[in-house]
Design an enzyme around this catalytic site. Structure first.
Site, PDB file in Angstrom:
ATOM      1  N   GLU A 149      24.868   7.915  -4.730  1.00 32.81           N
ATOM      2  CA  GLU A 149      24.198   9.067  -4.102  1.00 32.81           C
ATOM      3  C   GLU A 149      23.517   9.995  -5.090  1.00 32.81           C
ATOM      4  O   GLU A 149      22.730  10.843  -4.692  1.00 32.81           O
ATOM      5  CB  GLU A 149      25.197   9.862  -3.244  1.00 32.81           C
ATOM      6  CG  GLU A 149      26.386  10.460  -3.985  1.00 32.81           C
ATOM      7  CD  GLU A 149      27.528   9.469  -4.174  1.00 32.81           C
ATOM      8  OE1 GLU A 149      27.300   8.258  -3.997  1.00 32.81           O
ATOM      9  OE2 GLU A 149      28.632   9.903  -4.541  1.00 32.81           O
ATOM     10  N   HIS A 184      28.483   6.049  -8.432  1.00 40.96           N
ATOM     11  CA  HIS A 184      28.021   6.950  -7.367  1.00 40.96           C
ATOM     12  C   HIS A 184      26.557   6.653  -7.015  1.00 40.96           C
ATOM     13  O   HIS A 184      25.661   7.138  -7.692  1.00 40.96           O
ATOM     14  CB  HIS A 184      28.145   8.404  -7.829  1.00 40.96           C
ATOM     15  CG  HIS A 184      29.559   8.878  -7.892  1.00 40.96           C
ATOM     16  ND1 HIS A 184      30.202   9.426  -6.816  1.00 40.96           N
ATOM     17  CD2 HIS A 184      30.469   8.856  -8.904  1.00 40.96           C
ATOM     18  CE1 HIS A 184      31.443   9.737  -7.148  1.00 40.96           C
ATOM     19  NE2 HIS A 184      31.632   9.398  -8.411  1.00 40.96           N
ATOM     20  N   CYS A 211      33.745   5.022  -5.738  1.00 40.67           N
ATOM     21  CA  CYS A 211      34.589   5.564  -6.795  1.00 40.67           C
ATOM     22  C   CYS A 211      36.043   5.670  -6.318  1.00 40.67           C
ATOM     23  O   CYS A 211      36.678   4.660  -6.087  1.00 40.67           O
ATOM     24  CB  CYS A 211      34.020   6.903  -7.264  1.00 40.67           C
ATOM     25  SG  CYS A 211      34.674   7.391  -8.867  1.00 40.67           S
ATOM     26  N   TYR A 212      36.573   6.875  -6.131  1.00 38.36           N
ATOM     27  CA  TYR A 212      37.943   6.974  -5.595  1.00 38.36           C
ATOM     28  C   TYR A 212      38.037   6.194  -4.283  1.00 38.36           C
ATOM     29  O   TYR A 212      39.052   5.559  -3.989  1.00 38.36           O
ATOM     30  CB  TYR A 212      38.319   8.444  -5.358  1.00 38.36           C
ATOM     31  CG  TYR A 212      39.732   8.620  -4.813  1.00 38.36           C
ATOM     32  CD1 TYR A 212      40.824   8.672  -5.664  1.00 38.36           C
ATOM     33  CD2 TYR A 212      39.957   8.694  -3.435  1.00 38.36           C
ATOM     34  CE1 TYR A 212      42.116   8.808  -5.165  1.00 38.36           C
ATOM     35  CE2 TYR A 212      41.245   8.838  -2.930  1.00 38.36           C
ATOM     36  CZ  TYR A 212      42.321   8.889  -3.800  1.00 38.36           C
ATOM     37  OH  TYR A 212      43.594   9.026  -3.309  1.00 38.36           O
ATOM     38  N   SER A 252      16.490  37.881  10.701  1.00 35.75           N
ATOM     39  CA  SER A 252      16.327  38.506   9.390  1.00 35.75           C
ATOM     40  C   SER A 252      14.906  38.333   8.882  1.00 35.75           C
ATOM     41  O   SER A 252      14.510  38.943   7.905  1.00 35.75           O
ATOM     42  CB  SER A 252      17.289  37.841   8.398  1.00 35.75           C
ATOM     43  OG  SER A 252      16.908  36.490   8.218  1.00 35.75           O
ATOM     44  N   GLY A 253      14.152  37.454   9.557  1.00 39.68           N
ATOM     45  CA  GLY A 253      12.838  37.126   9.031  1.00 39.68           C
ATOM     46  C   GLY A 253      12.910  35.899   8.141  1.00 39.68           C
ATOM     47  O   GLY A 253      11.901  35.368   7.712  1.00 39.68           O
ATOM     48  N   GLY A 254      14.137  35.436   7.866  1.00 37.26           N
ATOM     49  CA  GLY A 254      14.307  34.214   7.087  1.00 37.26           C
ATOM     50  C   GLY A 254      14.095  32.990   7.964  1.00 37.26           C
ATOM     51  O   GLY A 254      14.010  33.091   9.184  1.00 37.26           O
ATOM     52  N   VAL A 255      14.015  31.835   7.301  1.00 34.46           N
ATOM     53  CA  VAL A 255      13.693  30.612   8.031  1.00 34.46           C
ATOM     54  C   VAL A 255      14.800  30.241   9.025  1.00 34.46           C
ATOM     55  O   VAL A 255      14.523  29.894  10.179  1.00 34.46           O
ATOM     56  CB  VAL A 255      13.456  29.449   7.038  1.00 34.46           C
ATOM     57  CG1 VAL A 255      13.175  28.149   7.774  1.00 34.46           C
ATOM     58  CG2 VAL A 255      12.298  29.783   6.121  1.00 34.46           C
ATOM     59  N   ASP A 256      16.057  30.353   8.612  1.00 32.81           N
ATOM     60  CA  ASP A 256      17.140  29.845   9.456  1.00 32.81           C
ATOM     61  C   ASP A 256      17.247  30.602  10.780  1.00 32.81           C
ATOM     62  O   ASP A 256      17.262  29.996  11.854  1.00 32.81           O
ATOM     63  CB  ASP A 256      18.495  29.930   8.729  1.00 32.81           C
ATOM     64  CG  ASP A 256      18.449  29.230   7.388  1.00 32.81           C
ATOM     65  OD1 ASP A 256      17.514  28.432   7.188  1.00 32.81           O
ATOM     66  OD2 ASP A 256      19.331  29.487   6.550  1.00 32.81           O
ATOM     67  N   SER A 257      17.324  31.931  10.699  1.00 31.21           N
ATOM     68  CA  SER A 257      17.486  32.674  11.951  1.00 31.21           C
ATOM     69  C   SER A 257      16.221  32.571  12.798  1.00 31.21           C
ATOM     70  O   SER A 257      16.285  32.569  14.026  1.00 31.21           O
ATOM     71  CB  SER A 257      17.857  34.137  11.679  1.00 31.21           C
ATOM     72  OG  SER A 257      16.862  34.786  10.951  1.00 31.21           O
ATOM     73  N   SER A 258      15.072  32.446  12.158  1.00 29.22           N
ATOM     74  CA  SER A 258      13.832  32.334  12.926  1.00 29.22           C
ATOM     75  C   SER A 258      13.772  31.015  13.688  1.00 29.22           C
ATOM     76  O   SER A 258      13.398  30.973  14.863  1.00 29.22           O
ATOM     77  CB  SER A 258      12.609  32.406  12.001  1.00 29.22           C
ATOM     78  OG  SER A 258      12.642  33.601  11.288  1.00 29.22           O
ATOM     79  N   LYS A 271      19.061  22.480   4.898  1.00 28.87           N
ATOM     80  CA  LYS A 271      17.917  23.402   4.820  1.00 28.87           C
ATOM     81  C   LYS A 271      16.570  22.705   5.079  1.00 28.87           C
ATOM     82  O   LYS A 271      15.749  23.202   5.840  1.00 28.87           O
ATOM     83  CB  LYS A 271      17.900  24.049   3.437  1.00 28.87           C
ATOM     84  CG  LYS A 271      16.895  25.151   3.280  1.00 28.87           C
ATOM     85  CD  LYS A 271      17.493  26.443   3.733  1.00 28.87           C
ATOM     86  CE  LYS A 271      16.508  27.578   3.648  1.00 28.87           C
ATOM     87  NZ  LYS A 271      17.119  28.812   4.151  1.00 28.87           N
ATOM     88  N   GLY A 286      36.529  11.161  -5.359  1.00 27.34           N
ATOM     89  CA  GLY A 286      37.472  12.269  -5.359  1.00 27.34           C
ATOM     90  C   GLY A 286      38.198  12.338  -6.686  1.00 27.34           C
ATOM     91  O   GLY A 286      38.183  11.376  -7.461  1.00 27.34           O
TER      92      GLY A 286
END
Ligand code: XMP
Length: 523
Positions: free
Chosen positions: A182, A180, A86-87, A233-239, A379, A59
């Site tokens: 990550e 870090h 770190c922080y 929408s035809g996008g991956v998420d809503s599908s 995603k 942070g």
């Protein structure tokens, strides 16, 4: 807080830019974790969350400043392993009786550094310091530094600017590092997370199969025998959300696909046939191209376009959703990064570069409750879930497509003529990319039709047609992006094909702008 019943790790966010990456590393290890801003993490919260381990993120603050962020004291006494970064390290040392000093030029470190080990080995460092160089590259980004470690801690690694780069109290299983682990610039960082979760007793039970089962149970529990509508929408998420919910509640789900006339070539037909014919999901195909294109006529300002499309989208969605009798729930493909952004204590991005279009505000307006089965996922996890649910790979791997569609790939005024040309050019370009086996390497690729006509010569005649720009970028999350380094052969071949095959374009350019300073879309 979610109802997921796996072993859970809690990440307390102190505001680092890279906190999400910690979650990514853990998810890759099949460990379920949630990020919560420190202000929300009270003793009561901790007791209810019951984490199996805790990570304190980095942070921007200084622990020496009055009122700077702290974890609740019960974090230290609940008997679970803690990793401070770190922080997070500094806060831990400060809280447990060590000392932190303000950064001086001699000790502030930003960027690459090398850590060397102490003589004593600990399990947390399994797999480290093995490559013969005797050191590990790490990424530092700190002003303050720990000047005295807390009682019970020992030092297990040092760097030139951080004498306490790796510290641990192995009795309490508290670990604290100045760097870090990550980020990619700490190449062996994932191993530290692996060691940490192993010694905390995680079994790696966060799999997509398990997630699917649990999500289905939770959807059934939430929805009961009520009706759900889902904007597709035809996008991956809503599908993926739609297929998952359909699996849970069958015909209680109706999808509404708003076709705004700004979709790519054949896109509407593909979405409709996939959902209606393949999955038998009740689907309303709202063909409202005339409405959208009518309202957009003569509009060239990008933000006005987005606002018009966003508003119409909500109106249209509402109109069709009203036809679904007894709908009480609205399903959305909200992802975890959206959730974190909306609770992030730094308040998310400070300036609006573009007002991204979604159906925000709709549930309240319509009195609907939300079903958001992807709220815990990133995603790539949504893609994995899509695969688990049997969605075709070609569909799951599709590039993202913005809500306002081709409207923002058509700078200036939108006309049906321009849209038709753009669809054809885009189809040729994507075909080229697929043929050359580059589709999966590229994060997003599309054509923008430019609001300019240029002179050309084809055969013996003069042409005066539109110019277009090809765009292709690599990215991890769309926040930053590099332009894709196509070969000149590829670009030349593609330009030739577009000019030969698409009537209305006589000039092709390639956009070599990265983000920042550009954005991915042209508007
Ligand atoms: P930019 O152009 O902001 O795009 O660099 C980043 C990513 O977001 C997508 N994008 C949108 N998505 N509504 C959306 O749903 C929008 O208004 C919108 N604008 C941009 C863009 O396609 C890229 O993937």
């Amino acid at each position: 807080m979610s109802d997921i019943s796996h072993d859970r790790l809690l990440i307390i966010d102190f505001g680092s830019q890279v906190t999400q990456l910690i979650a990514r590393r853990l998810r890759e290890l099949n460990v379920y974790c949630e990020i919560h801003p420190y202000q929300n993490v009270t003793d009561a919260f901790l007791a209810e969350f019951a984490p199996k381990a805790i990570i304190f993120s980095g942070g921007p603050d200084s622990v020496m400043r009055d009122g700077s962020p702290r974890p609740p004291q019960s974090a230290y006494t609940m008997g679970v392993p803690i990793l401070g970064i770190c922080y997070g390290q500094q806060v831990m040392m400060h809280d447990l009786g060590g000392k932190v000093e303000a950064g001086e030029h001699a000790t502030a470190e930003f960027g690459r550094a090398y850590v060397t080990p102490s003589d004593t080995r600990i399990d947390m460092l399994n797999g480290w310091f093995l490559d013969g160089s005797g050191r590990e590259q790490v990424w530092m980004s700190h002003g303050d530094h720990v000047s005295e470690i807390a009682p019970g801690f020992e030092v297990f690694g040092t760097s030139p600017g951080a004498p306490f780069a790796i510290t641990a109290d192995t009795t309490r299983n508290f670990y604290a590092v100045q760097f870090h682990p990550e980020v990619h610039h700490t190449p062996n960082g994932k191993t530290l997370y692996e060691n940490f979760v192993r010694l905390a007793g995680f079994t790696g039970d966060w799999t997509m199969g398990a997630y699917r089962e649990e999500a289905i149970r939770l959807i059934r529990e939430q929805v009961g025998d009520k009706q759900v509508i889902c904007g597709l929408s035809g996008g991956v998420d809503s599908s993926v959300a739609a297929v998952l919910i359909h699996e849970a509640i069958g015909d209680q789900l109706t999808c509404v696909f708003v076709d705004h006339g700004l979709l790519r070539k054949n896109e509407a037909e593909e979405v409709v046939s996939m959902f209606r014919d393949n999955y038998n999901i009740p689907l309303i195909h709202a063909d409202e191209a005339d409405l959208f294109l009518g309202e957009l006529e003569g509009v060239s300002d990008p933000e006005s376009k987005r606002k018009i499309i966003g508003k119409l989208f909500i109106d249209v969605f509402q109109k069709y959703a009203d036809q679904v009798e007894g709908a009480e729930f609205l399903a959305q493909g909200t992802l975890y990064p959206d959730v974190i952004e909306s609770v992030s204590f730094s308040g998310g991005p400070s300036v609006t570069i573009k007002s991204h279009h979604n159906v925000g505000g709709l549930p309240e307006k319509m009195g609907l409750k939300l079903v958001e089965p992807l709220r815990e996922l990133f995603k790539d996890e949504v893609r994995a879930l899509g695969q688990e649910l049997g969605l075709p790979a070609s569909f799951i791997g599709r590039h993202p497509f913005p809500g306002p569609g081709l409207a923002i790939r058509c700078p200036g005024e939108i006309t049906r003529e321009k849209l038709a040309i753009l669809r054809e050019a885009d189809a040729v370009y994507i075909d080229q990319i697929r043929k050359h086996g580059l589709y999966d390497e590229i994060w997003q690729a599309f054509v923008a039709i430019l609001p300019v006509r240029t002179v050309g010569v084809m055969g013996d005649g003069r042409t005066y047609d539109f110019a277009c720009a090809l765009r292709a970028v690599t990215s991890v999350d769309g926040m930053t992006a590099d332009y894709y380094p196509f070969s000149h052969e590829f670009l030349g071949e593609t330009a030739t094909r577009i000019i030969n095959e698409v009537r209305g374009i006589n000039r092709v350019t390639y956009d070599v702008t990265s983000k920042p300073p550009g954005t991915i879309e042209w508007e």
